[in-house]
Design an enzyme around this catalytic site. Structure first.
Site, PDB file in Angstrom:
ATOM      1  CG  HIS A  86      40.030  41.891  44.472  1.00  7.27           C
ATOM      2  ND1 HIS A  86      39.566  41.697  44.915  1.00  7.27           N
ATOM      3  CD2 HIS A  86      39.820  41.838  43.140  1.00  7.27           C
ATOM      4  CE1 HIS A  86      38.298  42.709  44.081  1.00  7.27           C
ATOM      5  NE2 HIS A  86      38.468  42.538  42.719  1.00  7.27           N
ATOM      6  CG  PHE A 111      43.195  38.524  35.953  1.00  9.11           C
ATOM      7  CD1 PHE A 111      44.420  38.820  36.853  1.00  9.11           C
ATOM      8  CD2 PHE A 111      44.184  37.528  34.875  1.00  9.11           C
ATOM      9  CE1 PHE A 111      45.463  39.064  36.184  1.00  9.11           C
ATOM     10  CE2 PHE A 111      45.767  37.288  34.466  1.00  9.11           C
ATOM     11  CZ  PHE A 111      46.439  38.443  35.843  1.00  9.11           C
TER      12      PHE A 111
END
Length: 183
Positions: A19, A64
């Site tokens: 990610h 995030f």
């Protein structure tokens, strides 16, 4: 001035995960060019540098992945940018590992970070570079938060290098030139 946003998750725990490929591309550009200034602003780390005489902001949201828009929108407004001056770099499970795809605009492909940014900007009309991480054999969360295997690492380093070179092209010649040269 142009803004490049690399998507990822903050913290050492996530630094080498699939990610975080967007962060890795920004780190490669920072390695190639001298950072003139680095600051923390609007839930993001922003590095200022020049690529081919173009001022480029390298942005790592610290919110995030799924809340990336919370950092991108205020920065976009603060620097008074146009959508044509924005480029996002992120991972894509729909592409084979190491494949790099550049587009002038498009959908989110179900990527939660991209969904957050598109919602916060009220548009999907901005450039993006997707880097393939492949489909997981099991669950998607474990896959994107997992690290690359030893056999994948050289392939992914090539993708990072290619994406960084495509960004250099974009900064100098625009998105069409980058798509023609690097897709």
């Amino acid at each position: 001035m142009k803004m490049l946003v690399g998507l990822g998750n903050p913290g050492k725990k996530y630094s080498h995960t699939r990610h975080n490929i967007g962060f890795k591309v920004l780190e490669e550009l920072a390695r190639r060019y001298q950072i003139e200034k680095e600051e923390s602003r609007y839930d993001a780390i922003v590095a200022h540098l020049r690529v081919n005489q173009e001022k480029l902001l390298l942005v790592k949201p610290l919110t995030f992945m799924n809340l990336s828009g919370k950092a991108v929108r205020p920065l976009f407004n603060w620097f008074k940018l146009d959508l044509s001056e924005l480029l996002l770099v992120y991972d894509d499970m729909d592409l084979e590992p190491g494949v790099v795809r550049i587009r002038a605009s498009g959908g989110t492909g179900g990527h939660k970070g991209m969904q957050s940014i598109c919602e916060s900007l009220g548009s999907r009309d901005f450039a993006r570079i997707r880097i393939g991480i492949g489909r997981p054999p099991g669950g998607a969360i474990d896959w994107v938060l997992g690290e690359f295997s030893d056999s994948e690492k050289p392939l992914m380093q090539n993708a990072i290098d290619k994406a960084a070179s495509a960004i250099e092209c974009w900064a100098k010649n625009g998105i069409d030139a980058a798509m023609n040269a690097y897709n």
